[in-house]
Scaffold this active site. Structure first.
Site, PDB file in Angstrom:
ATOM      1  N   GLU A 137       0.825  -1.219   0.000  1.00  0.00           N
ATOM      2  CA  GLU A 137       0.000   0.000   0.000  1.00  0.00           C
ATOM      3  C   GLU A 137       0.854   1.263   0.000  1.00  0.00           C
ATOM      4  OE1 GLU A 137      -3.727   0.372   0.119  1.00  0.00           O
ATOM      5  OE2 GLU A 137      -2.721   2.128  -0.705  1.00  0.00           O
ATOM      6  N   LYS A 213       4.978   4.314  -9.728  1.00  0.00           N
ATOM      7  CA  LYS A 213       3.671   4.253  -9.065  1.00  0.00           C
ATOM      8  C   LYS A 213       2.547   4.108 -10.096  1.00  0.00           C
ATOM      9  CE  LYS A 213       5.413   7.166  -5.346  1.00  0.00           C
ATOM     10  NZ  LYS A 213       5.663   8.556  -4.958  1.00  0.00           N
TER      11      LYS A 213
HETATM   12  N1  HSE Z   1       9.994  10.255  -3.151  1.00  0.00           N
HETATM   13  C1  HSE Z   1       8.622   9.952  -3.095  1.00  0.00           C
HETATM   14  C2  HSE Z   1       7.808  11.219  -3.341  1.00  0.00           C
HETATM   15  C3  HSE Z   1       8.277   9.369  -1.750  1.00  0.00           C
HETATM   16  O1  HSE Z   1       8.382  12.302  -3.303  1.00  0.00           O
HETATM   17  O2  HSE Z   1       6.615  11.114  -3.587  1.00  0.00           O
HETATM   18  C4  HSE Z   1       6.895   8.815  -1.701  1.00  0.00           C
HETATM   19  O3  HSE Z   1       6.751   7.739  -2.555  1.00  0.00           O
END
Ligand code: HSE
Ligand code: NDP
Length: 445
Positions: A137, A213
């Protein structure tokens, strides 16, 4: 002891990585322990930990946990039911540990989007074969329960589109530049100090983290195989203060947007995945999303439009997502890692980049001399790009530089094939009128 059986004995955790997120998980388990045990039906306890440097002050008490110099040893311990990987990196020790966890009969919780984007299919196959949980998650949008939201809450829907702000560091940089006029380097350093940035911050600013992501979200949202290699990715490095000022004058803000949809053409369905700084109209729900906040929009054929919003990075929110996965496992929920068993996920060909219709913001930096504007507009005409509005400003006036002889030409196109914008830029390639690479930002529909 197994991880699936419901029991009142503690769920025992082997925790690798004691940095921003790892220390946050220990802090959360210690401060909300009773509440968590009540909701999980049994206590969740860290039994062993590993990181690089044993003596480092981490702001949390780790004296009660066994220490392993080699994190892979966590996977072989009899007093560990679930391995929690909070080290990072797509390959290397994190991947070795994750494979070892399943081989050792443990479940795995990770916040590592790079590893899931690259190796999620393999790890999910291993988890499913052994009847173990693989949960991640925290890997998408930090504290926002969007993986669970799409995999479970929206699972009855055919999703048509998933998009949003997926990188807290970039959103922090863009919105800080917008609010204060500060420069890029200064705001990146702040995001690093606040613990938002990846160990290698080029992953953030070049859009790679958002692409990791997005690939995971697309897999969950559309029930397709992971295809990180075909995420068409551009980061925010080329965005200047002048672009933010011009966007503002035109009624937009600039946000790094990850977007995925399934397009049906004559050869069958194709998966479009792209990450781009985009112009977002000031009245769009994503426009007010600022700082390290993330927001994900998903459109389903029965539920309509869903908006998930919250902290996308930082120790507390990310720990919240990691511990939520642990609570699920403590309750006996193994589930499938993605929205369907790996062998049931569809394999889609990637959509052609540029094969879409849309409006775009184009910015050129050019020498201030006669005929330059005519050259640019001729290229637009020859590529069949219709210009909706055009601004030419001295760079100083535009808020973007100190060279008096350089001007900024910004334009917004009418809706048209994105490929035509590419053709226009190809016609201008090598022109000595241009002083830098042109910037093309899609305008969010
Ligand atoms: N480096 C990532 C960001 C951390 O700045 O969103 C969270 O996934
Ligand atoms: P940090 O860099 O703060 O922490 C990494 C930890 O891993 C450190 O404790 C470090 O040890 C340990 N480590 C690194 N390499 C090794 C190694 N070779 N052997 C043993 N230990 C090692 O990272 P974060 O906590 O920020 O991130 C962890 C994971 O969570 C990453 O996958 C990241 O992408 C993800 N994530 C991070 C978010 C955030 O806001 N920070 C949000 C969402 C996901 P030591 O401390 O001794 O140096």
């Amino acid at each position: 002891m197994g991880t699936t059986a419901s029991s009142s004995s503690p769920l025992r955790i082997g925790l690798a990585g004691l940095g921003t997120v790892g220390a946050g998980v220990i802090r959360l388990l210690q401060s909300n322990g009773d509440l968590i045990a009540g909701r999980a039906g049994r206590p969740i306890e860290v039994t062993a930990v590993s990181a690089r440097e044993r003596g480092k002050d981490r702001g949390v008490d780790i004296s009660g946990f066994a220490w392993e110099d080699d994190m892979t040893a966590l996977a072989a311990r009899d007093d560990v039911d679930v391995v929690v990987e909070l080290v990072g990196g797509s390959d290397g020790p994190a991947l070795t540990l994750s494979r070892a966890a399943f081989n050792g009969g443990k479940s795995l919780v990770t916040a590592n989007k790079a590893m899931i984007a690259h190796h999620g299919m393999e790890l999910a196959r291993q988890a499913e074969a052994g009847g173990h949980a693989l949960k991640f998650e925290a890997a998408v949008a930090g504290g926002i329960p969007v993986v669970k939201g799409l995999r479970e809450g929206a699972s009855a829907n055919e999703l048509t589109r998933v998009y949003g702000i997926l990188n807290g560091t970039c959103n922090y940089i863009l919105t800080t530049m917008e609010a204060t006029g500060a420069d890029f380097g200064e705001t990146l350093a702040e995001a690093q100090a606040l613990g938002y940035a990846e160990a290698d911050p080029t992953f953030d600013i070049e859009g790679v983290d958002a692409a990791h992501k997005l690939a995971i979200l697309a897999t969950i949202g559309f029930g397709v195989e992971l295809d990180f290699a075909n995420v068409d990715t551009v980061g925010i490095v080329q965005v200047r203060a002048a672009d933010i000022a011009q966007a503002d004058a035109l009624g937009f803000v600039i946000r790094l947007i990850g977007e995925a949809d399934v397009q049906n053409d004559a050869d069958g369905p194709k998966l479009l995945q792209r990450v781009r700084p985009c112009l977002v109209a000031k009245d769009h729900p994503l426009a007010p999303v600022d700082g390290p906040t993330n927001a994900v929009v998903a459109e389903g054929n029965y539920v309509g439009r869903l908006l998930f919003q919250g902290a996308g990075a930082g120790d507390g929110p990310t720990a919240s997502a990691v511990v939520a996965d642990l609570i699920d496992i403590a309750r006996g929920d193994v589930g499938t890692p993605f929205s369907a068993p790996v062998d049931a996920l569809a394999k889609l060909a990637p959509a052609e980049p540029g094969g879409r219709m849309g409006r775009a913001y184009l910015r050129f930096t050019v020498n201030d001399r006669p005929g330059v504007l005519a050259e640019i507009t001729a290229a637009m005409r020859d590529a069949d790009v219709s210009i909706e509005s055009l601004i030419q400003l001295g760079l100083q006036k535009a808020g973007g530089g100190s060279d008096d002889n350089e001007v900024l030409v910004a334009m917004v196109t009418h809706e048209g094939p994105e490929a035509n914008v590419g053709k226009a830029l190809a016609l201008l390639d090598g022109s000595d009128s241009l002083t830098g690479e042109p910037l093309v930002l899609p305008i969010m529909a």
